[in-house]
Enzyme design. Structure first.
Site, PDB file in Angstrom:
ATOM      1  N   GLU A  29      46.594  42.726  35.316  1.00  7.60           N
ATOM      2  CA  GLU A  29      45.883  43.494  36.339  1.00  7.60           C
ATOM      3  C   GLU A  29      44.648  44.170  35.742  1.00  7.60           C
ATOM      4  OE1 GLU A  29      48.360  46.214  38.482  1.00  7.60           O
ATOM      5  OE2 GLU A  29      49.597  44.613  39.330  1.00  7.60           O
ATOM      6  N   ASP A  68      47.960  43.688  45.481  1.00  7.34           N
ATOM      7  CA  ASP A  68      47.277  44.082  44.249  1.00  7.34           C
ATOM      8  C   ASP A  68      45.780  44.321  44.449  1.00  7.34           C
ATOM      9  OD1 ASP A  68      49.584  44.100  42.733  1.00  7.34           O
ATOM     10  OD2 ASP A  68      49.252  42.113  41.867  1.00  7.34           O
ATOM     11  N   LYS A  84      50.647  37.798  39.510  1.00  6.70           N
ATOM     12  CA  LYS A  84      52.051  37.632  39.124  1.00  6.70           C
ATOM     13  C   LYS A  84      52.162  36.539  38.072  1.00  6.70           C
ATOM     14  CE  LYS A  84      54.646  39.985  42.194  1.00  6.70           C
ATOM     15  NZ  LYS A  84      54.355  41.360  41.885  1.00  6.70           N
TER      16      LYS A  84
END
Length: 129
Positions: A29, A68, A84
């Site tokens: 991320e 996200d 993911k």
């Protein structure tokens, strides 16, 4: 185990939301955030600002899915992106018996599929991708 941390953007004007409270929960991320912050084709982005209700097949109840990333690009397109590992995007391989690990991985996969189905409908209604 990766611990959540704060992200400080170089271009806070591109962030839609509270730019002083951007949290990343994985190194993946963080890498996406760095790319979004610096990329010239990205007009705006946000992290976990879009919330989509979905029905979990695990318990039959409605839950909230915090996507996200929401990204808007110079070509006017808006995207929802989930970060993911591939392992959570594919059904787990049955090991021959119902181990705790297999059951946990199966439940994660099933819940992710329900979240993403809800996200596809959400995007379709808004002409997002």
């Amino acid at each position: 185990m990766f611990h959540k941390r704060k992200f400080t953007p170089i271009n806070p004007q591109k962030y839609r939301g509270d730019a002083s409270n951007i949290i990343y929960r994985s190194s993946w991320e963080k890498r996406v955030m760095l790319w979004l912050d610096k990329h010239s084709q990205v007009i705006s982005w946000s992290s976990e600002e879009v919330v989509i209700p979905y029905k979990s097949p695990a318990d039959g109840r409605f839950h909230r899915y915090f996507v996200d990333f929401k990204i808007t690009t110079v070509n006017g397109k808006t995207y929802l992106v989930e970060v993911k590992p591939a392992k959570q995007c594919e059904p787990p391989v049955y090991p021959g018996r119902n181990t705790k690990k297999y059951l946990t991985e199966s439940m994660t996969y099933i819940k992710n599929q329900a979240k993403w189905a809800a996200a596809r409908e959400f995007c379709k209604d808004r002409r997002w991708e």
